[in-house]
Design an enzyme around this catalytic site. Structure first.
Site, PDB file in Angstrom:
ATOM      1  N   GLN A 116     -12.001   0.773  -1.517  1.00 47.70           N
ATOM      2  CA  GLN A 116     -11.988  -0.401  -0.664  1.00 47.70           C
ATOM      3  C   GLN A 116     -10.642  -0.766  -0.848  1.00 47.70           C
ATOM      4  OE1 GLN A 116     -11.385  -3.438  -2.112  1.00 47.70           O
ATOM      5  NE2 GLN A 116     -12.302  -4.934  -0.539  1.00 47.70           N
ATOM      6  N   ARG A 141       0.728  -1.142   0.030  1.00 47.25           N
ATOM      7  CA  ARG A 141       0.068   0.136   0.110  1.00 47.25           C
ATOM      8  C   ARG A 141       0.836   1.266   0.089  1.00 47.25           C
ATOM      9  NH1 ARG A 141      -5.232  -0.633  -1.527  1.00 47.25           N
ATOM     10  NH2 ARG A 141      -3.837   0.324  -3.036  1.00 47.25           N
ATOM     11  N   TRP A 151      -8.722  -3.154  -1.366  1.00 48.67           N
ATOM     12  CA  TRP A 151      -7.951  -3.797  -2.515  1.00 48.67           C
ATOM     13  C   TRP A 151      -7.689  -2.848  -3.770  1.00 48.67           C
ATOM     14  CZ3 TRP A 151      -8.855  -6.612   1.589  1.00 48.67           C
ATOM     15  CH2 TRP A 151      -7.981  -7.586   2.014  1.00 48.67           C
ATOM     16  N   LYS A 152      -8.375  -1.925  -3.734  1.00 47.53           N
ATOM     17  CA  LYS A 152      -8.332  -0.826  -4.942  1.00 47.53           C
ATOM     18  C   LYS A 152      -7.133  -0.098  -4.936  1.00 47.53           C
ATOM     19  CE  LYS A 152     -12.306  -2.452  -6.271  1.00 47.53           C
ATOM     20  NZ  LYS A 152     -12.862  -3.470  -5.060  1.00 47.53           N
ATOM     21  N   HIS A 153      -6.938   0.543  -6.187  1.00 47.46           N
ATOM     22  CA  HIS A 153      -5.736   1.315  -6.341  1.00 47.46           C
ATOM     23  C   HIS A 153      -5.386   2.284  -5.313  1.00 47.46           C
ATOM     24  CE1 HIS A 153      -6.669   0.340 -10.439  1.00 47.46           C
ATOM     25  NE2 HIS A 153      -5.731   0.587 -10.832  1.00 47.46           N
TER      26      HIS A 153
END
Length: 384
Positions: free
Chosen positions: A186, A12, A188-190
């Protein structure tokens, strides 16, 4: 070799900027966006990024999609055409508004909606088309918008996996061709604030409906008065502040994903038995590979054994084959699905069961990660 994961800090871009943003909100004492400033600023910044007049933040990507269906204003029993290869968050809002999902088949090259399949399903109860830019690949939304306009329908773009996906010509952002575009924040998004969503639109009436619905139908200018039905889909100031810090990093995130994806495409060029994704405009939420002759489950197993985060099919089954269609919807009732059977979608079904491989993608991948993936895929194909 350790691959960065979006469930962990090494996968992240969360850092000091997000910590400072959260602290700023906490020290202000105002965590609610109705009276705060962070979420309104996030909306202005997102609208400017997409070149549209309105952005409305909400509590999740699924909430954003629900707001888009509200903007389409289907009557109970109306139909919304969508894809069977997507998260259930695309379909749940259709049911929540007592509308009926109609599944159209997909282009076998990328899993996105096939406009010809959509055209064959438009009928008297069709109210909207909901296209998904699957894995960050641009869907054929210009063709879908032409269909929508010809039949008086609303076009919704699900851009949950497609931050800064570019549409031909001239690199227009995905989410700006339809009447409403939907974005997800969310985990898991970019970019992420844990959960969160944003809808973007140039349509004044759609924006009014969506903003009211996200705040329980409460017209704040009219005092304590609820003029229409709505839910509480408000984003918090903490989410908004973190999302603003992430939004500033978005161009670099997408650029990094594109750089390593290009490297892998170059490395796999010419490997037999693979259909590689098109490069143009892709935002690379995942890296999809199609094996036209099948074998995706076997290749996925090989990659996982080598430490590469990959899986076959993306879903256990395409949504037109999901068990939900045999279950009640509200209480013991199947309304609005009485007598409903989803359409067969043979291209989608074959992709999910045999031909589609997806590799998790990440802005923190290095050339060493790319080389390892390319080596393992090439070995598998050489042995096949």
């Amino acid at each position: 070799m350790k691959f960065p994961l979006m469930a962990e800090a090494d996968g992240r871009t969360l850092g000091d900027e997000e910590v400072a943003a959260a602290e700023r909100v906490i020290r202000s004492g105002m965590l609610n966006s109705v009276w705060g400033t962070e979420v309104r600023a996030l909306e202005r910044e997102t609208a400017a990024l997409y070149g549209l007049r309105h952005a409305i933040a909400c509590s999740s990507g699924t909430a954003a999609l629900h707001l888009s269906v509200v903007a389409a204003a289907p009557d109970p029993g109306d139909e919304i055409i969508t894809t069977p290869i997507t998260d259930f968050g695309t379909v749940a809002p259709i049911l929540a508004q007592n509308a009926v999902p109609v599944f159209a088949d997909v282009d076998p090259s990328d899993g996105n909606l096939d406009p010809d399949a959509v055209a064959g399903l438009i009928g008297p109860r069709t109210r909207a088309i909901m296209a998904v830019h699957l894995f960050g690949a641009p869907a054929r939304v210009d063709e879908l918008r032409a269909l929508a306009d010809a039949h008086g329908l609303v076009l919704i773009e699900d851009c949950a996996q497609a931050w800064l996906t570019e549409l031909p010509p001239a690199g227009r952002p995905a989410g700006t061709v339809g009447h409403v575009g939907c974005l997800s924040l969310q985990q898991w998004k970019h970019i992420t604030c844990g959960d969160g969503g944003i809808v973007v639109t140039d349509d004044e009436e759609a924006a009014r409906r969506m903003r009211l619905f996200s705040d329980k139908g409460w017209d704040r200018a009219a005092g304590r008065s609820h003029g229409s039905f709505g839910l509480n889909y408000r984003m918090t100031e903490l989410q908004g502040a973190v999302a603003r810090a992430q939004l500033a990093k978005l161009p670099a995130v997408v650029a990094a994903r594109r750089r390593t994806a290009e490297r892998l495409l170059d490395a796999l060029e010419g490997v037999p038995g693979l259909r590689l994704p098109r490069r143009e405009g892709h935002a690379w939420w995942l890296f999809p590979v199609v094996l036209p002759d099948g074998g995706a489950p076997e290749l996925a197993a090989r990659l996982v054994e080598s430490g590469i985060p990959a899986r076959a099919g993306y879903l256990n089954e395409p949504l037109n084959r999901a068990p939900v269609w045999d279950a009640p919807i509200y209480g013991t009732s199947r309304y609005p699905l009485d007598g409903y059977r989803p359409n067969p979608c043979p291209e989608a079904e074959r992709l999910v069961t045999e031909a589609l491989l997806v590799i998790d993608w990440n802005e923190n991948y290095t050339d060493h990660h790319v080389a390892h993936i390319a080596q393992e895929i090439t070995k598998f194909r050489d042995l096949s």
